[in-house]
Design an enzyme around this catalytic site. Structure first.
Site, PDB file in Angstrom:
ATOM      1  N   SER A  95      46.943  40.581  43.434  1.00 43.54           N
ATOM      2  CA  SER A  95      46.756  39.472  43.500  1.00 43.54           C
ATOM      3  C   SER A  95      48.044  38.515  44.009  1.00 43.54           C
ATOM      4  CB  SER A  95      46.056  38.766  42.316  1.00 43.54           C
ATOM      5  OG  SER A  95      45.379  37.360  42.704  1.00 43.54           O
ATOM      6  N   HIS A 109      37.707  41.271  43.505  1.00 40.59           N
ATOM      7  CA  HIS A 109      38.881  41.136  43.170  1.00 40.59           C
ATOM      8  C   HIS A 109      39.529  41.550  41.774  1.00 40.59           C
ATOM      9  CE1 HIS A 109      42.967  39.263  44.036  1.00 40.59           C
ATOM     10  NE2 HIS A 109      42.560  38.457  43.116  1.00 40.59           N
TER      11      HIS A 109
END
Length: 314
Positions: free
Chosen positions: A174, A286
């Site tokens: 991320s 994610h």
């Protein structure tokens, strides 16, 4: 020098964020491992505003003559929390690297404010960096943080174990993936292998893609591994449209081409500086991509170059 980038992207409604408020809980550093011994150090940033917790996992096996390979892992609290004993056993069979979990002095898996500063690049001209998603957070500290790794954390590791300085890897997820790409594009000699998991390519309107253009214009050796999910436009962030952070993330994602991840991989492959490896993970969101990417990262840190197929060979 070989440089390996791993980009892991996401699919479906997969912009769901990892839970930044989740406690860390007991880890292998607490429970112990048959294959590694763990030490822990704490450091403060030069300005005293951020406090780091560094776990160093040293193999029980004797070091090779050239020293151990080493894998540095960002968001070290969360990465250590995801680490499994079976993964360490696998590394012991392959020729284990030293593992360095660069975390924060908190009982949570993440320090959201600290990582927002440490993992985001500075903007040209010293322009203030305001986080796209949480406007109250400061950003732009990536170069200061990379200096901390180079000048303080690496010597700390080298004092505890013999390290092969030609086999150093960096992994991040991320914002950590964004930082990993920034390190590759701006100081590629710092590590020989860069593993960026689900990097935040949307940050500041795709700023990191501009750095990529400058990188490919220079003759840089490149060994790229790309692991992606669905097209970017399919990764509609989950949540209520009335939530300002959800709206901000959707707007940031919408500013990039739908296949920005693949375009970046293709651009780097077309530079002709080395092989590009690619694999798609269409079903992972994610948050789950952090633990999912850890297994390939550990094998890559140990030197397994066959873990991902070459670009176009899916």
């Amino acid at each position: 020098m070989r440089i390996l980038v791993v980009l892991l992207a996401i699919s479906g409604d997969a912009m769901a964020k990892p839970d930044l408020s989740q406690p860390l809980g007991p880890t292998l550093a607490d429970k112990g491992s048959a294959h590694y011994r763990f030490t822990r150090q704490e450091l403060a940033s030069a300005d005293g505003q951020r406090h780091y917790r560094i776990w160093i996992a040293i193999p029980e096996q004797a070091a090779p003559r050239a020293g151990y390979p080493v894998l540095y892992l960002l968001d070290g609290n969360a990465a250590l929390g995801a680490l499994q004993e079976a993964q360490l056993a696998d590394l012991a069979r392959r020729g284990p690297p030293v593992l360095v979990f660069i975390g924060y002095a908190t009982d949570l898996r993440f320090d959201a404010a600290a990582r927002a500063y440490d993992y985001t690049p500075p903007l040209p001209g010293g322009e203030p960096v305001i986080d796209d998603i949480a406007r109250q957070r400061r950003g732009g500290g990536a170069d200061v943080f990379l200096d901390l790794i180079e000048q303080r954390i690496k010597p700390l590791v080298q004092a505890q174990a013999p390290i092969d300085r030609q086999r150093q890897s960096l992994w991040g997820h991320s914002y950590g993936g964004l930082l990993t790409l920034h390190a590759l594009f701006t100081r590629p000699a710092s590590f020989q292998r860069y593993i960026a998991a689900d990097p935040s390519l949307w940050w500041q309107g795709g700023f990191i893609l501009q750095e990529a253009q400058a990188f490919v214009a220079r003759p840089q050796p490149l060994d790229l591994t790309l692991l992606t999910g669905g097209a970017l436009h399919e990764r509609r962030p989950a949540g209520n449209d009335n939530d300002p952070q959800v709206r901000a993330r959707r707007e940031a994602v919408a500013a990039l081409p739908a296949n920005a991840d693949e375009q970046l991989a293709e651009q780097l492959a077309a530079a002709g500086h080395g092989p590009v490896r690619y694999k798609r993970y269409p079903d992972l969101s994610h948050g789950p991509m952090l633990p999912a990417s850890l297994g390939p990262a550990l094998r890559l840190g140990a030197g397994d170059d066959g873990v991902i197929p070459h670009w176009g060979a899916q």
